[in-house]
Write an enzyme that holds these catalytic residues in place. Structure first.
Site, PDB file in Angstrom:
ATOM      1  N   GLU A  18     -15.415 -61.525 -48.203  1.00 20.04           N
ATOM      2  CA  GLU A  18     -16.188 -62.724 -48.554  1.00 20.04           C
ATOM      3  C   GLU A  18     -17.131 -62.440 -49.720  1.00 20.04           C
ATOM      4  OE1 GLU A  18     -16.996 -65.748 -48.478  1.00 20.04           O
ATOM      5  OE2 GLU A  18     -15.968 -66.676 -46.788  1.00 20.04           O
ATOM      6  N   ARG A 101     -24.810 -66.042 -36.569  1.00 21.82           N
ATOM      7  CA  ARG A 101     -24.891 -65.129 -37.711  1.00 21.82           C
ATOM      8  C   ARG A 101     -24.891 -65.970 -38.982  1.00 21.82           C
ATOM      9  NH1 ARG A 101     -20.218 -65.079 -40.658  1.00 21.82           N
ATOM     10  NH2 ARG A 101     -18.179 -65.116 -39.642  1.00 21.82           N
ATOM     11  N   ASN A 103     -23.475 -66.982 -42.669  1.00 22.27           N
ATOM     12  CA  ASN A 103     -22.173 -66.986 -43.318  1.00 22.27           C
ATOM     13  C   ASN A 103     -22.416 -66.979 -44.825  1.00 22.27           C
ATOM     14  OD1 ASN A 103     -19.358 -66.800 -42.946  1.00 22.27           O
ATOM     15  ND2 ASN A 103     -19.119 -68.943 -43.480  1.00 22.27           N
ATOM     16  N   GLU A 121     -17.595 -66.455 -34.097  1.00 18.40           N
ATOM     17  CA  GLU A 121     -16.279 -67.004 -33.745  1.00 18.40           C
ATOM     18  C   GLU A 121     -15.695 -66.319 -32.506  1.00 18.40           C
ATOM     19  OE1 GLU A 121     -14.192 -68.282 -37.843  1.00 18.40           O
ATOM     20  OE2 GLU A 121     -14.866 -66.212 -37.772  1.00 18.40           O
ATOM     21  N   ASN A 154     -20.643 -72.880 -45.322  1.00 19.51           N
ATOM     22  CA  ASN A 154     -19.757 -72.137 -46.211  1.00 19.51           C
ATOM     23  C   ASN A 154     -20.098 -72.337 -47.679  1.00 19.51           C
ATOM     24  OD1 ASN A 154     -17.705 -70.180 -46.397  1.00 19.51           O
ATOM     25  ND2 ASN A 154     -16.636 -71.135 -44.695  1.00 19.51           N
ATOM     26  N   ASP A 204     -13.395 -73.127 -47.766  1.00 16.37           N
ATOM     27  CA  ASP A 204     -14.196 -71.937 -47.492  1.00 16.37           C
ATOM     28  C   ASP A 204     -15.179 -71.726 -48.650  1.00 16.37           C
ATOM     29  OD1 ASP A 204     -15.102 -69.379 -46.669  1.00 16.37           O
ATOM     30  OD2 ASP A 204     -13.195 -68.922 -45.728  1.00 16.37           O
TER      31      ASP A 204
END
Length: 299
Positions: A18, A101, A103, A121, A154, A204
């Site tokens: 990421e 958490r 992202n 998740e 996101n 995303d």
């Protein structure tokens, strides 16, 4: 676009790669592996990846004006000193939600670090919904919460005139826009500018090019798409050899190369055997557009 070329530059097999960010000072690409709990730096000269291990899921990395980096780690904003491999907490959010958490995160044109949270998740894109919030870390290290009820906070970026903030809450399958006040960092007047089609799957990470068009990585869609935020039309689709494309940024000497991260988390052996480059980092050249250099955190 026959001139578009896609190359896997780092076959690291990241769990969830990421937050690709180009570090012009180092001439290197930064990114993170969320579940692998590491911040990585790939050099085009050595073609190697260096990594700093951290003690919690690390979901985004950003440049810092004073040097080194800032990261989102678990539910903390933190500072990372690369050479010393030293992490220090700046601020803690969502203290009442131990299952959350951070992202994705990104720095705005005024040097503020925007990042959002989500519940951990159970499986990819399966989680307790509406547990997340969107936050900003200001240069004086204070934190402001913009809104909550977020599923998976996101992709985010800003229009070239800095008057619009673009944002993705993945499970809404929408790319949204807000009015943006650069002086204060305030956002308002949320609206959807693009809804993803079925084969594009889940929006995303995201970045913007110098023509003001948005590029969105489609998780489970195996592609990045280029959108016109003014017309809401899709202009281009670039397919990648992996399904779980997670984020994208522009980099290289003149920001004409696109870098795309991907994930392998949740894929079984058979799926991985069909996509051996899952979790790799890809470079796309020949797009014919350039990107906007990342802004450093001002604090």
């Amino acid at each position: 676009m026959s001139s578009v070329k896609i190359e896997c530059i780092a076959s690291e097999g990241f769990g969830i790669g990421e937050s690709p960010v180009w570090d012009a000072k180092e001439g290197a690409l930064l990114c993170v592996d969320i579940v692998g709990r590491k911040v990585c730096r790939w050099s085009p000269l050595t073609r190697r990846v260096q990594a700093v291990a951290v003690d919690a899921p690390v979901s985004s990395v950003a440049l810092r004006k004073s040097g080194d980096y800032v990261i989102t780690l678990g539910t903390r904003f933190a500072a990372l000193k690369w050479e010393e491999q030293l992490v220090t907490t700046i601020s803690h959010v969502d203290k009442d939600k131990p299952n959350n958490r951070f992202n994705d995160g990104k720095v705005d044109p005024a040097g503020r670090y925007f990042a959002g949270t989500m519940a951990e998740e159970i499986r990819p894109a399966v989680l307790e919904r509406q547990q997340g919030s969107l936050y900003t870390l200001f240069s004086d290290l204070s934190v402001v919460k913009h809104f909550d009820q977020v599923d998976i906070s996101n992709g985010l970026d800003w229009s070239l005139d800095h008057k619009i903030f673009f944002y993705i809450d993945s499970l809404s399958y929408s790319v949204d826009a807000f009015d943006y006040d650069l002086q204060t960092g305030k956002i308002g007047n949320r609206r959807s500018i693009y809804r993803l089609e079925k084969e594009e799957s889940i929006p995303d990470g995201m970045c913007i090019d110098t023509e003001g068009k948005l590029w969105v990585a489609c998780y489970d869609g195996g592609r990045v798409i280029r959108l016109d935020p003014e017309t809401g039309k899709r202009l281009q689709t670039v397919k990648l050899p992996v399904d779980k494309t997670t984020s994208c940024c522009f980099g290289g000497k003149d920001y004409s190369e696109m870098y795309v991260t991907s994930a392998s988390y949740g894929m079984d052996k058979e799926w991985l055997s069909r996509q051996p480059q899952a979790g790799g980092v890809f470079k796309i050249t020949g797009l014919g557009v350039k990107g906007v250099p990342p802004y450093p955190f001002a604090g």
